[in-house]
Design a protein around this motif. Structure first.
Motif, short mmCIF file in Angstrom:
data_model
loop_
_atom_site.label_atom_id
_atom_site.label_comp_id
_atom_site.label_asym_id
_atom_site.label_seq_id
_atom_site.Cartn_x
_atom_site.Cartn_y
_atom_site.Cartn_z
N PHE A 75 0.80 -1.23 0.00
CA PHE A 75 0.00 0.00 0.00
C PHE A 75 0.83 1.28 0.00
N THR A 76 2.11 1.21 0.40
CA THR A 76 2.90 2.44 0.38
C THR A 76 3.21 2.88 -1.05
N MET A 77 3.00 1.99 -2.03
CA MET A 77 3.19 2.38 -3.42
C MET A 77 1.96 3.11 -3.96
N ASP A 78 0.85 2.97 -3.27
CA ASP A 78 -0.36 3.73 -3.56
C ASP A 78 -0.30 4.97 -2.67
N ILE A 79 0.38 6.00 -3.13
CA ILE A 79 0.74 7.12 -2.27
C ILE A 79 -0.47 7.81 -1.64
N PRO A 80 -1.57 8.06 -2.36
CA PRO A 80 -2.75 8.65 -1.69
C PRO A 80 -3.26 7.78 -0.54
N MET A 81 -3.27 6.46 -0.71
CA MET A 81 -3.71 5.58 0.37
C MET A 81 -2.70 5.57 1.51
N PHE A 82 -1.42 5.61 1.19
CA PHE A 82 -0.38 5.68 2.21
C PHE A 82 -0.57 6.93 3.07
N ARG A 83 -0.77 8.07 2.43
CA ARG A 83 -1.00 9.31 3.17
C ARG A 83 -2.26 9.21 4.03
N LYS A 84 -3.30 8.61 3.50
CA LYS A 84 -4.56 8.47 4.23
C LYS A 84 -4.38 7.61 5.46
N LYS A 85 -3.66 6.50 5.33
CA LYS A 85 -3.44 5.62 6.46
C LYS A 85 -2.65 6.32 7.57
N VAL A 86 -1.61 7.05 7.17
CA VAL A 86 -0.80 7.77 8.16
C VAL A 86 -1.64 8.83 8.86
N ALA A 87 -2.47 9.55 8.10
CA ALA A 87 -3.27 10.64 8.67
C ALA A 87 -4.34 10.14 9.63
N GLU A 88 -4.80 8.90 9.44
CA GLU A 88 -5.91 8.38 10.25
C GLU A 88 -5.45 7.76 11.57
N VAL A 89 -4.16 7.56 11.73
CA VAL A 89 -3.67 6.94 12.96
C VAL A 89 -3.80 7.90 14.14
N THR A 90 -4.35 7.40 15.24
CA THR A 90 -4.45 8.18 16.47
C THR A 90 -3.87 7.37 17.62
N PRO A 91 -3.04 8.02 18.46
CA PRO A 91 -2.48 9.36 18.29
C PRO A 91 -1.57 9.42 17.07
N PRO A 92 -1.31 10.62 16.54
CA PRO A 92 -0.50 10.75 15.32
C PRO A 92 0.87 10.08 15.46
N LEU A 93 1.32 9.51 14.36
CA LEU A 93 2.63 8.87 14.33
C LEU A 93 3.74 9.91 14.17
N GLU A 94 4.88 9.61 14.75
CA GLU A 94 6.04 10.47 14.56
C GLU A 94 6.55 10.30 13.12
N PRO A 95 6.72 11.38 12.38
CA PRO A 95 7.20 11.27 10.99
C PRO A 95 8.49 10.47 10.86
N ALA A 96 9.38 10.60 11.84
CA ALA A 96 10.65 9.87 11.78
C ALA A 96 10.42 8.36 11.86
N LEU A 97 9.42 7.95 12.66
CA LEU A 97 9.10 6.53 12.79
C LEU A 97 8.51 5.99 11.49
N VAL A 98 7.62 6.77 10.87
CA VAL A 98 7.03 6.38 9.60
C VAL A 98 8.13 6.22 8.54
N LYS A 99 9.03 7.18 8.49
CA LYS A 99 10.10 7.13 7.51
C LYS A 99 11.00 5.92 7.73
N LYS A 100 11.29 5.60 8.98
CA LYS A 100 12.16 4.47 9.29
C LYS A 100 11.53 3.14 8.86
N GLU A 101 10.23 2.98 9.13
CA GLU A 101 9.57 1.71 8.85
C GLU A 101 9.09 1.57 7.41
#
Length: 307
Positions: A75-101
């Motif tokens: 799903f990370t290759m489907d960039i709009p869906m990737f952004r949607k998944k990250v935005a929907e996580v609560t509490p918000p994810l740390e950008p550095a953690l998202v980038k690492k994983e």
């Protein structure tokens, strides 16, 4: 492998696999082909390390051209869906953690660009043309999209449907999911394939349609078409069962089988008649506890000579 040639066609070998999901796979390097095809779901969780592992596996395949599409798990290759998944996580994810994983948005596609010298080509949805090293011409249609009510990558609502713009004279169709009614039966007994995909395939009748997604549907079938395809194609009106043959299915797999070889060229027992038959291949490798890894498909087909 020495290709069999005639004035108009060239025998071409394919290795077809799908749904590897980041698993450690057997060494397939002894099997040489002209083209390797991966029908999506390279990963399970779309993590960066999974993609890197999958690319290493693809690099070991003994073929000068390796064509790859994404699946719903990627799903990370489907960039709009990737952004949607990250935005929907609560509490918000740390950008550095998202980038690492998972990497930055678009980073996985860059990984594929870096491996192009290994013959690996990532295909976006649409038609693609290749001239192969063996002198054959290959016209491909690719699409990662599958029907679903879930929230993964490259998916659409079953009631909304999706448009598959196949062009005439397409040789091979690569999708992640199956067409309706062909190796798409799930463990629950339901059909998971797409009716619109079946209709598109019936109208164009390519030489081969390969896919995965429904792991329990692993197998292959040479399907015959009726002479005239109806306006709204269906299995009842457009499939010629008398010219259709099951090539392999899950119940026939013998223990420790690494690869299934099948050839449908001139002079073979079941030669494929271009335009009136299609070889359907469900190449999902991930299996069950009884058969953890399904066999790889090795397929020989006649392709038109380039030029």
């Amino acid at each position: 492998m020495e290709p069999h040639t005639s004035s108009s066609s060239i025998k071409t070998r394919f290795l077809v696999l799908s749904d590897t999901h980041g698993h450690d796979l057997p060494d397939y390097s002894t099997y040489r082909a002209d083209v390797a095809i991966h029908c999506g779901d390279l990963t399970t969780g779309s993590k960066l390390e999974e993609f890197k592992s999958a690319l290493k596996t693809l690099q070991t395949l003994n073929a000068p051209l390796k064509l790859v599409i994404a699946g719903n798990h990627d799903f990370t290759m489907d960039i709009p869906m990737f952004r949607k998944k990250v935005a929907e996580v609560t509490p918000p994810l740390e950008p550095a953690l998202v980038k690492k994983e998972y990497g930055d948005y678009g980073e996985v596609r860059e990984l594929f660009n870096e491996t192009c010298q290994s013959g690996i080509v990532f295909l976006n949805e649409g038609t693609h043309r290749f001239t192969l090293q063996n002198g054959a011409r290959l016209k491909i249609y690719a699409s990662p999209y599958t029907p679903s009510l879930s929230d993964w990558g490259f998916q659409y609502h079953p009631e909304t449907g999706h448009t598959f713009d196949l062009e005439k004279d397409t040789d091979i169709v690569i999708t992640h999911g199956p067409p309706r009614g062909i190796m798409d039966t799930t463990y629950s007994g339901g059909r998971a394939g797409c009716p619109r995909l079946f209709e598109a395939i019936a109208r164009v009748r390519p030489r081969m349609h390969c896919f995965g997604h429904i792991h329990e549907g692993w197998g292959a079938k040479l399907l015959g078409w009726r002479r005239k395809i109806s306006e709204n194609p269906s299995h009842f009106t457009d499939v010629d069962n008398g010219r259709s043959t099951v090539i392999g299915k899950l119940s026939q797999i013998k223990p420790n089988t690494q690869i299934i070889e099948t050839s449908h060229c001139r002079g073979d027992q079941d030669p494929l008649e271009a335009g009136t038959q299609t070889l359907f291949v469900n190449a999902a490798l991930e299996g069950t506890d009884d058969c953890p890894i399904h066999p790889l498909w090795q397929i020989d087909l006649d392709l038109p000579r380039a030029g």
